[in-house]
Design a protein around this motif. Structure first.
Motif, mmCIF file in Angstrom:
data_model
loop_
_atom_site.group_PDB
_atom_site.id
_atom_site.type_symbol
_atom_site.label_atom_id
_atom_site.label_comp_id
_atom_site.label_asym_id
_atom_site.label_seq_id
_atom_site.Cartn_x
_atom_site.Cartn_y
_atom_site.Cartn_z
ATOM 1 N N ARG A 140 0.825 -1.189 -0.062
ATOM 2 C CA ARG A 140 0.098 0.113 -0.080
ATOM 3 C C ARG A 140 0.973 1.348 0.135
ATOM 4 O O ARG A 140 1.294 1.810 0.948
ATOM 5 N N PRO A 141 1.208 1.745 -1.069
ATOM 6 C CA PRO A 141 2.166 2.932 -1.165
ATOM 7 C C PRO A 141 1.708 4.023 -0.581
ATOM 8 O O PRO A 141 0.301 4.403 -0.597
ATOM 9 N N GLY A 142 2.749 4.831 0.224
ATOM 10 C CA GLY A 142 2.244 6.060 0.758
ATOM 11 C C GLY A 142 1.590 5.657 2.239
ATOM 12 O O GLY A 142 1.137 6.657 3.039
ATOM 13 N N SER A 143 1.185 4.447 2.832
ATOM 14 C CA SER A 143 0.675 4.333 3.812
ATOM 15 C C SER A 143 1.603 4.851 5.088
ATOM 16 O O SER A 143 2.850 4.496 5.010
ATOM 17 N N GLU A 144 1.099 5.366 6.132
ATOM 18 C CA GLU A 144 1.625 5.935 6.978
ATOM 19 C C GLU A 144 1.916 4.722 8.452
ATOM 20 O O GLU A 144 2.571 5.418 9.231
ATOM 21 N N GLN A 145 1.297 3.765 8.272
ATOM 22 C CA GLN A 145 1.424 2.634 9.363
ATOM 23 C C GLN A 145 1.281 1.426 8.739
ATOM 24 O O GLN A 145 0.846 1.405 7.334
ATOM 25 N N LEU A 146 1.667 0.536 9.368
ATOM 26 C CA LEU A 146 1.479 -1.031 9.116
ATOM 27 C C LEU A 146 0.422 -1.471 9.816
ATOM 28 O O LEU A 146 0.327 -1.570 11.064
ATOM 29 N N THR A 147 -0.545 -2.207 9.252
ATOM 30 C CA THR A 147 -1.544 -3.106 9.703
ATOM 31 C C THR A 147 -0.963 -4.297 9.589
ATOM 32 O O THR A 147 -0.908 -5.133 8.657
ATOM 33 N N VAL A 148 -1.356 -5.279 10.747
ATOM 34 C CA VAL A 148 -0.798 -6.800 10.868
ATOM 35 C C VAL A 148 -1.913 -7.312 11.457
ATOM 36 O O VAL A 148 -2.535 -7.015 12.314
ATOM 37 N N GLN A 149 -2.261 -8.476 10.907
ATOM 38 C CA GLN A 149 -3.392 -9.417 11.374
ATOM 39 C C GLN A 149 -2.656 -10.866 11.310
ATOM 40 O O GLN A 149 -1.958 -11.308 10.291
ATOM 41 N N VAL A 150 -3.118 -11.561 12.320
ATOM 42 C CA VAL A 150 -2.610 -12.946 12.421
ATOM 43 C C VAL A 150 -3.916 -13.962 12.621
ATOM 44 O O VAL A 150 -4.507 -13.234 13.465
ATOM 45 N N GLY A 151 -4.063 -14.863 12.128
ATOM 46 C CA GLY A 151 -5.408 -15.765 12.470
ATOM 47 C C GLY A 151 -5.106 -17.073 12.211
ATOM 48 O O GLY A 151 -4.359 -17.834 11.559
ATOM 49 N N VAL A 152 -5.929 -17.944 12.864
ATOM 50 C CA VAL A 152 -6.022 -19.577 12.713
ATOM 51 C C VAL A 152 -7.447 -20.024 12.985
ATOM 52 O O VAL A 152 -8.112 -19.391 13.530
ATOM 53 N N ARG A 153 -7.701 -21.106 12.165
ATOM 54 C CA ARG A 153 -9.099 -21.446 12.376
ATOM 55 C C ARG A 153 -9.224 -22.319 13.606
ATOM 56 O O ARG A 153 -8.415 -22.811 14.264
#
Length: 476
Positions: free
Chosen positions: A276-289
Protein backbone atom coordinates in the motif's frame (compact mmCIF):
# COMPACT_ATOMS: atom_id res chain seq x y z
CA UNK A 1 14.02 25.33 84.49
CA UNK A 2 11.76 22.91 82.64
CA UNK A 3 13.06 21.06 79.61
CA UNK A 4 11.39 21.87 76.32
CA UNK A 5 10.46 18.62 74.49
CA UNK A 6 11.99 18.08 71.06
CA UNK A 7 9.60 18.61 68.15
CA UNK A 8 8.13 15.47 66.67
CA UNK A 9 6.89 14.76 63.18
CA UNK A 10 3.19 13.83 63.23
CA UNK A 11 2.35 10.40 61.86
CA UNK A 12 0.94 10.56 58.32
CA UNK A 13 -2.79 10.18 58.12
CA UNK A 14 -4.89 8.88 55.25
CA UNK A 15 -7.62 11.24 54.07
CA UNK A 16 -11.03 9.96 55.02
CA UNK A 17 -12.24 9.73 51.41
CA UNK A 18 -9.25 7.58 50.45
CA UNK A 19 -9.54 5.27 53.44
CA UNK A 20 -12.89 4.14 52.08
CA UNK A 21 -11.29 2.64 48.95
CA UNK A 22 -10.67 -1.10 49.39
CA UNK A 23 -7.17 -2.41 48.77
CA UNK A 24 -8.43 -5.19 46.52
CA UNK A 25 -11.54 -6.76 45.06
CA UNK A 26 -14.04 -8.25 47.50
CA UNK A 27 -13.92 -11.92 48.26
CA UNK A 28 -15.99 -13.78 45.71
CA UNK A 29 -19.17 -15.37 47.00
CA UNK A 30 -20.43 -18.74 45.87
CA UNK A 31 -21.81 -18.61 42.32
CA UNK A 32 -25.58 -18.29 42.15
CA UNK A 33 -27.96 -19.09 39.30
CA UNK A 34 -28.87 -16.09 37.18
CA UNK A 35 -32.60 -15.35 37.14
CA UNK A 36 -33.03 -15.68 33.41
CA UNK A 37 -36.63 -16.13 32.21
CA UNK A 38 -37.62 -19.58 31.03
CA UNK A 39 -39.75 -19.29 27.87
CA UNK A 40 -42.94 -21.20 27.16
CA UNK A 41 -42.43 -23.15 23.94
CA UNK A 42 -44.75 -24.53 21.26
CA UNK A 43 -44.32 -26.21 17.90
CA UNK A 44 -45.75 -24.23 15.01
CA UNK A 45 -47.76 -25.85 12.18
CA UNK A 46 -45.28 -24.49 9.63
CA UNK A 47 -42.49 -26.57 11.18
CA UNK A 48 -40.71 -23.99 13.29
CA UNK A 49 -40.89 -23.16 16.97
CA UNK A 50 -42.68 -20.41 18.91
CA UNK A 51 -41.33 -19.23 22.27
CA UNK A 52 -42.61 -16.54 24.63
CA UNK A 53 -41.06 -15.25 27.85
CA UNK A 54 -42.45 -12.80 30.36
CA UNK A 55 -40.22 -9.84 31.25
CA UNK A 56 -42.45 -7.39 33.08
CA UNK A 57 -40.03 -4.72 34.25
CA UNK A 58 -41.46 -2.23 31.74
CA UNK A 59 -44.66 -2.43 29.61
CA UNK A 60 -42.92 -3.24 26.32
CA UNK A 61 -42.56 -6.29 24.10
CA UNK A 62 -40.06 -7.49 21.51
CA UNK A 63 -41.12 -9.87 18.72
CA UNK A 64 -38.58 -11.56 16.47
CA UNK A 65 -38.93 -14.04 13.62
CA UNK A 66 -35.54 -15.68 13.03
CA UNK A 67 -34.61 -18.16 10.28
CA UNK A 68 -31.59 -20.46 10.03
CA UNK A 69 -30.85 -19.15 6.57
CA UNK A 70 -28.38 -16.33 6.03
CA UNK A 71 -25.67 -15.07 3.71
CA UNK A 72 -24.26 -18.57 3.36
CA UNK A 73 -27.58 -19.80 1.98
CA UNK A 74 -27.66 -16.95 -0.56
CA UNK A 75 -24.13 -17.77 -1.69
CA UNK A 76 -24.92 -21.49 -2.03
CA UNK A 77 -28.17 -21.00 -3.93
CA UNK A 78 -28.29 -17.48 -5.43
CA UNK A 79 -31.40 -16.33 -7.33
CA UNK A 80 -29.40 -16.45 -10.57
CA UNK A 81 -26.23 -18.35 -11.59
CA UNK A 82 -22.99 -16.46 -11.05
CA UNK A 83 -24.54 -13.78 -8.88
CA UNK A 84 -22.22 -12.00 -6.41
CA UNK A 85 -23.43 -13.33 -3.05
CA UNK A 86 -21.61 -10.63 -1.10
CA UNK A 87 -23.25 -7.90 -3.17
CA UNK A 88 -26.68 -9.48 -2.73
CA UNK A 89 -26.17 -9.76 1.03
CA UNK A 90 -25.06 -6.14 1.18
CA UNK A 91 -28.14 -4.81 -0.63
CA UNK A 92 -31.03 -6.97 0.47
CA UNK A 93 -32.00 -5.56 3.87
CA UNK A 94 -31.56 -1.82 3.15
CA UNK A 95 -33.46 -2.14 -0.13
CA UNK A 96 -36.40 -3.99 1.39
CA UNK A 97 -36.95 -1.35 4.06
CA UNK A 98 -38.17 0.92 1.24
CA UNK A 99 -41.05 -1.38 0.31
CA UNK A 100 -42.92 -3.36 2.95
CA UNK A 101 -46.55 -3.97 2.08
CA UNK A 102 -48.35 -0.62 1.90
CA UNK A 103 -45.36 1.41 3.13
CA UNK A 104 -42.38 2.99 1.48
CA UNK A 105 -39.51 4.07 3.76
CA UNK A 106 -41.11 7.37 4.92
CA UNK A 107 -44.47 5.67 5.34
CA UNK A 108 -42.96 2.90 7.45
CA UNK A 109 -41.15 5.46 9.61
CA UNK A 110 -44.42 7.34 10.18
CA UNK A 111 -46.25 4.10 11.02
CA UNK A 112 -43.58 3.19 13.57
CA UNK A 113 -43.63 6.68 15.07
CA UNK A 114 -47.39 6.49 15.61
CA UNK A 115 -46.93 3.26 17.58
CA UNK A 116 -43.72 4.31 19.32
CA UNK A 117 -42.16 1.17 17.86
CA UNK A 118 -38.89 0.04 16.30
CA UNK A 119 -38.39 -2.35 13.41
CA UNK A 120 -35.35 -4.01 11.85
CA UNK A 121 -34.28 -6.47 9.17
CA UNK A 122 -31.02 -8.31 9.75
CA UNK A 123 -28.89 -10.73 7.74
CA UNK A 124 -25.96 -12.67 9.20
CA UNK A 125 -23.85 -15.55 7.99
CA UNK A 126 -26.17 -18.28 9.26
CA UNK A 127 -29.33 -16.44 10.21
CA UNK A 128 -31.76 -13.81 8.99
CA UNK A 129 -34.30 -12.11 11.20
CA UNK A 130 -36.96 -9.45 11.31
CA UNK A 131 -37.92 -7.88 14.61
CA UNK A 132 -40.21 -5.26 16.06
CA UNK A 133 -40.51 -3.82 19.54
CA UNK A 134 -42.99 -1.46 21.12
CA UNK A 135 -45.67 -1.20 23.79
CA UNK A 136 -47.00 -4.52 25.05
CA UNK A 137 -50.60 -3.61 24.22
CA UNK A 138 -49.56 -3.31 20.54
CA UNK A 139 -48.35 -6.92 20.24
CA UNK A 140 -51.01 -7.72 17.61
CA UNK A 141 -49.86 -4.77 15.47
CA UNK A 142 -46.19 -5.71 15.86
CA UNK A 143 -46.85 -9.30 14.83
CA UNK A 144 -48.87 -8.09 11.83
CA UNK A 145 -45.92 -5.88 10.84
CA UNK A 146 -43.57 -8.88 10.96
CA UNK A 147 -45.90 -10.93 8.79
CA UNK A 148 -46.16 -8.10 6.27
CA UNK A 149 -42.36 -7.77 6.19
CA UNK A 150 -41.99 -11.50 5.74
CA UNK A 151 -44.52 -11.96 2.95
CA UNK A 152 -44.95 -8.56 1.25
CA UNK A 153 -41.53 -6.91 1.21
CA UNK A 154 -40.47 -6.00 -2.32
CA UNK A 155 -37.64 -4.08 -3.98
CA UNK A 156 -38.58 -0.99 -5.99
CA UNK A 157 -36.51 0.63 -8.74
CA UNK A 158 -35.86 3.86 -6.84
CA UNK A 159 -34.85 1.99 -3.71
CA UNK A 160 -32.49 -0.21 -5.72
CA UNK A 161 -30.66 2.72 -7.24
CA UNK A 162 -30.46 4.66 -3.99
CA UNK A 163 -29.11 1.77 -1.95
CA UNK A 164 -26.84 0.60 -4.78
CA UNK A 165 -25.18 4.03 -4.78
CA UNK A 166 -24.76 3.93 -1.00
CA UNK A 167 -23.25 0.45 -1.19
CA UNK A 168 -20.81 1.54 -3.90
CA UNK A 169 -19.69 4.41 -1.70
CA UNK A 170 -19.29 2.04 1.24
CA UNK A 171 -17.24 -0.30 -0.95
CA UNK A 172 -14.91 2.55 -1.86
CA UNK A 173 -14.44 3.29 1.85
CA UNK A 174 -13.64 -0.37 2.49
CA UNK A 175 -11.06 -0.43 -0.28
CA UNK A 176 -9.35 2.55 1.36
CA UNK A 177 -9.37 0.93 4.82
CA UNK A 178 -6.32 -1.27 5.50
CA UNK A 179 -8.16 -3.04 8.31
CA UNK A 180 -10.99 -4.06 5.98
CA UNK A 181 -8.53 -5.18 3.31
CA UNK A 182 -6.58 -7.22 5.85
CA UNK A 183 -9.82 -8.82 7.04
CA UNK A 184 -10.74 -9.82 3.48
CA UNK A 185 -7.34 -11.43 2.90
CA UNK A 186 -7.44 -13.14 6.30
CA UNK A 187 -10.92 -14.51 5.61
CA UNK A 188 -9.75 -16.01 2.34
CA UNK A 189 -6.62 -17.45 3.99
CA UNK A 190 -8.71 -19.16 6.70
CA UNK A 191 -11.77 -20.26 4.72
CA UNK A 192 -10.83 -20.30 1.06
CA UNK A 193 -13.88 -19.70 -1.14
CA UNK A 194 -16.39 -20.70 1.53
CA UNK A 195 -18.88 -17.88 2.30
CA UNK A 196 -17.46 -17.72 5.85
CA UNK A 197 -14.46 -15.95 4.32
CA UNK A 198 -16.59 -12.79 4.36
CA UNK A 199 -15.68 -11.52 0.88
CA UNK A 200 -16.21 -7.91 -0.02
CA UNK A 201 -18.83 -7.07 -2.59
CA UNK A 202 -17.51 -5.99 -5.98
CA UNK A 203 -18.58 -3.04 -8.08
CA UNK A 204 -19.71 -5.26 -11.00
CA UNK A 205 -21.53 -7.47 -8.51
CA UNK A 206 -23.40 -4.52 -6.99
CA UNK A 207 -24.29 -3.24 -10.46
CA UNK A 208 -25.69 -6.63 -11.50
CA UNK A 209 -28.22 -7.07 -8.66
CA UNK A 210 -31.84 -6.42 -9.69
CA UNK A 211 -35.06 -6.02 -7.77
CA UNK A 212 -36.16 -9.49 -8.85
CA UNK A 213 -32.97 -10.94 -7.35
CA UNK A 214 -33.75 -9.20 -4.05
CA UNK A 215 -37.36 -10.44 -4.01
CA UNK A 216 -36.44 -14.06 -4.79
CA UNK A 217 -33.61 -14.03 -2.24
CA UNK A 218 -35.86 -12.71 0.53
CA UNK A 219 -38.50 -15.33 -0.17
CA UNK A 220 -35.83 -18.04 0.10
CA UNK A 221 -34.45 -16.61 3.35
CA UNK A 222 -37.84 -16.52 5.06
CA UNK A 223 -38.07 -20.29 5.35
CA UNK A 224 -40.29 -21.00 8.38
CA UNK A 225 -39.49 -24.73 8.48
CA UNK A 226 -36.39 -24.03 10.60
CA UNK A 227 -37.35 -20.88 12.43
CA UNK A 228 -38.01 -19.33 15.81
CA UNK A 229 -40.84 -16.89 16.41
CA UNK A 230 -39.88 -15.30 19.70
CA UNK A 231 -41.90 -12.94 21.90
CA UNK A 232 -40.34 -11.36 25.02
CA UNK A 233 -41.95 -8.73 27.20
CA UNK A 234 -44.75 -7.77 29.52
CA UNK A 235 -47.18 -10.32 28.13
CA UNK A 236 -48.80 -13.58 29.14
CA UNK A 237 -46.68 -16.20 27.29
CA UNK A 238 -49.61 -18.51 26.46
CA UNK A 239 -51.74 -15.65 25.13
CA UNK A 240 -48.77 -14.36 23.12
CA UNK A 241 -48.29 -17.77 21.49
CA UNK A 242 -51.98 -17.94 20.61
CA UNK A 243 -51.76 -14.52 18.96
CA UNK A 244 -48.67 -15.59 17.00
CA UNK A 245 -50.35 -18.75 15.77
CA UNK A 246 -53.35 -16.77 14.60
CA UNK A 247 -51.29 -14.05 12.92
CA UNK A 248 -48.98 -16.37 11.00
CA UNK A 249 -51.48 -19.07 10.03
CA UNK A 250 -50.94 -20.16 6.45
CA UNK A 251 -47.59 -18.43 5.90
CA UNK A 252 -45.87 -19.57 2.69
CA UNK A 253 -43.07 -22.15 2.75
CA UNK A 254 -40.37 -22.10 0.03
CA UNK A 255 -40.36 -25.20 -2.17
CA UNK A 256 -36.82 -26.23 -1.26
CA UNK A 257 -34.62 -25.70 1.77
CA UNK A 258 -30.99 -24.78 1.01
CA UNK A 259 -28.36 -27.40 1.77
CA UNK A 260 -25.53 -25.63 3.57
CA UNK A 261 -21.94 -26.67 2.87
CA UNK A 262 -19.63 -27.81 5.61
CA UNK A 263 -16.76 -25.47 6.31
CA UNK A 264 -13.59 -26.56 4.49
CA UNK A 265 -10.81 -28.22 6.49
CA UNK A 266 -8.30 -25.82 8.04
CA UNK A 267 -5.81 -24.73 5.37
CA UNK A 268 -2.04 -24.57 5.56
CA UNK A 269 -0.87 -21.25 7.04
CA UNK A 270 -0.41 -18.45 4.52
CA UNK A 271 1.67 -15.26 4.73
CA UNK A 272 0.63 -12.31 2.57
CA UNK A 273 2.11 -8.84 2.24
CA UNK A 274 -0.21 -6.30 0.60
CA UNK A 275 1.71 -3.31 -0.77
CA UNK A 276 0.00 0.00 0.00
CA UNK A 277 2.18 2.86 -1.26
CA UNK A 278 2.19 5.98 0.89
CA UNK A 279 0.68 4.29 3.92
CA UNK A 280 1.81 5.92 7.15
CA UNK A 281 1.31 2.81 9.24
CA UNK A 282 1.59 -0.95 9.03
CA UNK A 283 -1.50 -3.10 9.61
CA UNK A 284 -0.83 -6.61 10.91
CA UNK A 285 -3.29 -9.46 11.40
CA UNK A 286 -2.64 -13.08 12.32
CA UNK A 287 -5.32 -15.74 12.49
CA UNK A 288 -6.04 -19.43 12.84
CA UNK A 289 -9.12 -21.59 12.34
CA UNK A 290 -10.93 -22.69 15.46
CA UNK A 291 -14.26 -24.48 15.82
CA UNK A 292 -18.01 -23.97 15.72
CA UNK A 293 -19.91 -22.21 18.51
CA UNK A 294 -21.23 -25.52 19.90
CA UNK A 295 -17.75 -27.00 20.50
CA UNK A 296 -17.14 -28.06 24.14
CA UNK A 297 -13.99 -25.91 24.26
CA UNK A 298 -15.87 -22.73 23.35
CA UNK A 299 -16.06 -21.45 26.94
CA UNK A 300 -12.40 -21.95 27.89
CA UNK A 301 -11.33 -20.34 24.61
CA UNK A 302 -13.77 -17.48 25.25
CA UNK A 303 -11.98 -16.83 28.53
CA UNK A 304 -8.60 -17.29 26.85
CA UNK A 305 -9.50 -14.62 24.31
CA UNK A 306 -10.56 -12.32 27.17
CA UNK A 307 -7.09 -12.66 28.66
CA UNK A 308 -5.21 -12.46 25.38
CA UNK A 309 -6.65 -9.41 23.68
CA UNK A 310 -10.21 -8.42 24.67
CA UNK A 311 -9.70 -4.96 26.10
CA UNK A 312 -7.35 -2.65 27.94
CA UNK A 313 -6.51 -5.22 30.63
CA UNK A 314 -5.48 -7.92 28.13
CA UNK A 315 -1.97 -9.22 27.56
CA UNK A 316 -1.66 -7.82 24.05
CA UNK A 317 -2.77 -4.35 25.11
CA UNK A 318 -0.64 -4.17 28.26
CA UNK A 319 2.50 -5.62 26.73
CA UNK A 320 2.51 -4.34 23.15
CA UNK A 321 1.04 -0.91 23.79
CA UNK A 322 1.73 -0.01 27.42
CA UNK A 323 5.08 -1.76 27.93
CA UNK A 324 6.64 -1.58 24.44
CA UNK A 325 4.81 1.35 22.86
CA UNK A 326 4.48 -0.48 19.56
CA UNK A 327 0.88 0.38 18.81
CA UNK A 328 -2.13 2.40 19.86
CA UNK A 329 -4.22 -0.75 20.12
CA UNK A 330 -3.63 -4.50 20.03
CA UNK A 331 -6.53 -6.90 20.07
CA UNK A 332 -7.84 -10.42 19.62
CA UNK A 333 -11.21 -11.61 18.35
CA UNK A 334 -12.82 -15.03 18.71
CA UNK A 335 -15.62 -15.91 16.28
CA UNK A 336 -17.74 -19.03 16.45
CA UNK A 337 -20.60 -19.69 14.06
CA UNK A 338 -22.75 -22.63 13.01
CA UNK A 339 -20.14 -24.25 10.75
CA UNK A 340 -16.81 -23.10 12.18
CA UNK A 341 -14.86 -20.30 13.80
CA UNK A 342 -11.50 -18.56 14.09
CA UNK A 343 -9.20 -16.61 16.38
CA UNK A 344 -7.57 -13.48 14.97
CA UNK A 345 -5.22 -10.92 16.52
CA UNK A 346 -3.97 -7.63 15.18
CA UNK A 347 -2.32 -4.27 15.62
CA UNK A 348 -1.26 -1.21 13.68
CA UNK A 349 2.30 0.13 14.03
CA UNK A 350 4.62 2.76 12.66
CA UNK A 351 6.23 1.67 9.40
CA UNK A 352 9.75 2.00 10.82
CA UNK A 353 8.90 -0.61 13.47
CA UNK A 354 7.42 -3.17 11.11
CA UNK A 355 9.74 -6.03 11.99
CA UNK A 356 9.49 -5.35 15.72
CA UNK A 357 5.69 -5.24 15.56
CA UNK A 358 5.28 -8.59 13.81
CA UNK A 359 7.94 -10.27 15.94
CA UNK A 360 6.37 -8.96 19.16
CA UNK A 361 2.90 -10.13 18.19
CA UNK A 362 4.18 -13.60 17.33
CA UNK A 363 6.20 -13.68 20.55
CA UNK A 364 3.07 -12.96 22.58
CA UNK A 365 1.21 -15.80 20.89
CA UNK A 366 4.07 -18.16 21.68
CA UNK A 367 4.22 -16.92 25.27
CA UNK A 368 0.48 -17.46 25.62
CA UNK A 369 1.14 -21.17 25.10
CA UNK A 370 4.52 -21.48 26.84
CA UNK A 371 3.61 -19.23 29.76
CA UNK A 372 -0.18 -19.71 29.95
CA UNK A 373 -2.47 -17.50 32.00
CA UNK A 374 -1.99 -17.54 35.75
CA UNK A 375 -4.73 -18.16 38.28
CA UNK A 376 -4.92 -14.39 38.88
CA UNK A 377 -5.38 -13.73 35.15
CA UNK A 378 -8.08 -16.37 34.98
CA UNK A 379 -9.97 -14.92 37.95
CA UNK A 380 -9.78 -11.39 36.53
CA UNK A 381 -11.19 -12.59 33.21
CA UNK A 382 -13.95 -14.53 34.95
CA UNK A 383 -14.94 -11.42 36.94
CA UNK A 384 -15.02 -9.39 33.74
CA UNK A 385 -17.23 -11.86 31.85
CA UNK A 386 -19.55 -12.58 34.78
CA UNK A 387 -19.78 -8.90 35.72
CA UNK A 388 -20.73 -7.81 32.21
CA UNK A 389 -23.31 -10.55 31.70
CA UNK A 390 -26.27 -8.91 33.52
CA UNK A 391 -26.02 -5.94 31.18
CA UNK A 392 -26.20 -8.22 28.17
CA UNK A 393 -29.15 -10.11 29.64
CA UNK A 394 -31.18 -7.06 30.65
CA UNK A 395 -34.28 -5.69 28.98
CA UNK A 396 -36.48 -7.37 26.42
CA UNK A 397 -33.89 -6.89 23.67
CA UNK A 398 -31.08 -8.51 25.66
CA UNK A 399 -33.21 -11.46 26.72
CA UNK A 400 -34.46 -11.94 23.16
CA UNK A 401 -30.93 -11.85 21.74
CA UNK A 402 -29.67 -14.51 24.17
CA UNK A 403 -32.70 -16.72 23.62
CA UNK A 404 -32.08 -16.46 19.87
CA UNK A 405 -28.44 -17.48 20.37
CA UNK A 406 -29.52 -20.49 22.45
CA UNK A 407 -31.99 -21.55 19.75
CA UNK A 408 -29.51 -20.99 16.93
CA UNK A 409 -26.86 -23.25 18.43
CA UNK A 410 -29.08 -25.72 20.26
CA UNK A 411 -27.88 -24.74 23.74
CA UNK A 412 -29.61 -26.27 26.78
CA UNK A 413 -32.72 -24.47 27.99
CA UNK A 414 -31.01 -23.45 31.25
CA UNK A 415 -27.77 -22.36 29.57
CA UNK A 416 -28.05 -18.65 30.40
CA UNK A 417 -29.36 -19.24 33.92
CA UNK A 418 -26.22 -21.30 34.61
CA UNK A 419 -23.82 -19.15 32.58
CA UNK A 420 -22.27 -17.02 35.39
CA UNK A 421 -21.76 -20.09 37.57
CA UNK A 422 -20.34 -22.07 34.63
CA UNK A 423 -17.85 -19.30 33.85
CA UNK A 424 -16.83 -19.03 37.51
CA UNK A 425 -16.31 -22.80 37.74
CA UNK A 426 -13.78 -22.95 34.88
CA UNK A 427 -10.45 -24.23 36.21
CA UNK A 428 -6.99 -23.15 35.15
CA UNK A 429 -6.20 -26.72 34.09
CA UNK A 430 -9.15 -26.68 31.66
CA UNK A 431 -8.11 -23.26 30.37
CA UNK A 432 -4.47 -24.24 29.77
CA UNK A 433 -5.49 -27.54 28.15
CA UNK A 434 -7.73 -25.73 25.67
CA UNK A 435 -5.07 -23.13 24.84
CA UNK A 436 -2.41 -25.74 24.16
CA UNK A 437 -4.85 -27.81 22.15
CA UNK A 438 -6.06 -25.04 19.84
CA UNK A 439 -3.46 -22.23 19.80
CA UNK A 440 -0.48 -23.21 17.66
CA UNK A 441 1.49 -20.07 16.72
CA UNK A 442 3.22 -21.86 13.83
CA UNK A 443 -0.20 -22.54 12.31
CA UNK A 444 -1.33 -18.91 12.15
CA UNK A 445 -1.78 -17.17 8.82
CA UNK A 446 -0.38 -13.65 8.54
CA UNK A 447 -1.53 -10.60 6.59
CA UNK A 448 0.50 -7.38 6.54
CA UNK A 449 -0.50 -4.17 4.75
CA UNK A 450 1.82 -1.20 4.30
CA UNK A 451 4.43 0.42 2.07
CA UNK A 452 6.82 -1.98 0.37
CA UNK A 453 9.85 -1.14 2.53
CA UNK A 454 7.92 -1.86 5.72
CA UNK A 455 6.39 -5.06 4.34
CA UNK A 456 9.80 -6.23 3.17
CA UNK A 457 11.30 -5.54 6.60
CA UNK A 458 8.53 -7.35 8.45
CA UNK A 459 8.68 -10.38 6.16
CA UNK A 460 12.46 -10.60 5.90
CA UNK A 461 12.42 -14.07 7.49
CA UNK A 462 9.46 -15.24 5.36
CA UNK A 463 10.92 -15.87 1.91
CA UNK A 464 7.81 -17.80 0.81
CA UNK A 465 5.48 -14.91 1.58
CA UNK A 466 3.17 -13.78 -1.18
CA UNK A 467 3.51 -10.05 -1.93
CA UNK A 468 0.74 -8.44 -3.94
CA UNK A 469 -0.32 -4.94 -5.01
CA UNK A 470 -3.17 -3.26 -3.18
CA UNK A 471 -5.58 -3.74 -6.07
CA UNK A 472 -5.09 -7.53 -6.23
CA UNK A 473 -8.11 -9.60 -5.20
CA UNK A 474 -7.67 -11.88 -2.16
CA UNK A 475 -6.12 -15.26 -2.81
CA UNK A 476 -7.48 -16.94 -5.97
Amino acid sequence: MSKIPAPTTPAPTTPAHLSMIPAGPPTASAPRPFLFPEPVRAQAPWGGEIAAARVSTVPVVHARFAFRTGAVALAVRPPAPGLDGAALSRLITPVLRHGIGPWDAPGLAAHLDRMGARFSLALGQDQSALSASGFAHDLDKLLALLRTAMTEASAGDKAMEREREKSLQYLHHQLADPGAIAGAWMGRALYGHHPYSGPMATEPGLQSITGDHIDHAWAALCDPRDSLLLIVGDVDPHEAIDKALACFAGIPVPPRAPVLPAAPPPPAPTTVGVLRPGSEQLTVQVGVRMFERTHPDWLPMRIAHQILGAGASSRLFLRLREAQGLTYDAWSQLDGALLGGDLTCGLAAATDRARAALDALNAELKAFVDDPPSQLELEAAQRNVVGSFPGKASGVGGVARLLSVAWMYGLPTDHWARYPATVSALTRDALVTAIRKHVHPDGFSTVIIGPQAAVDAALEDHPQALKVPLQAPPLP
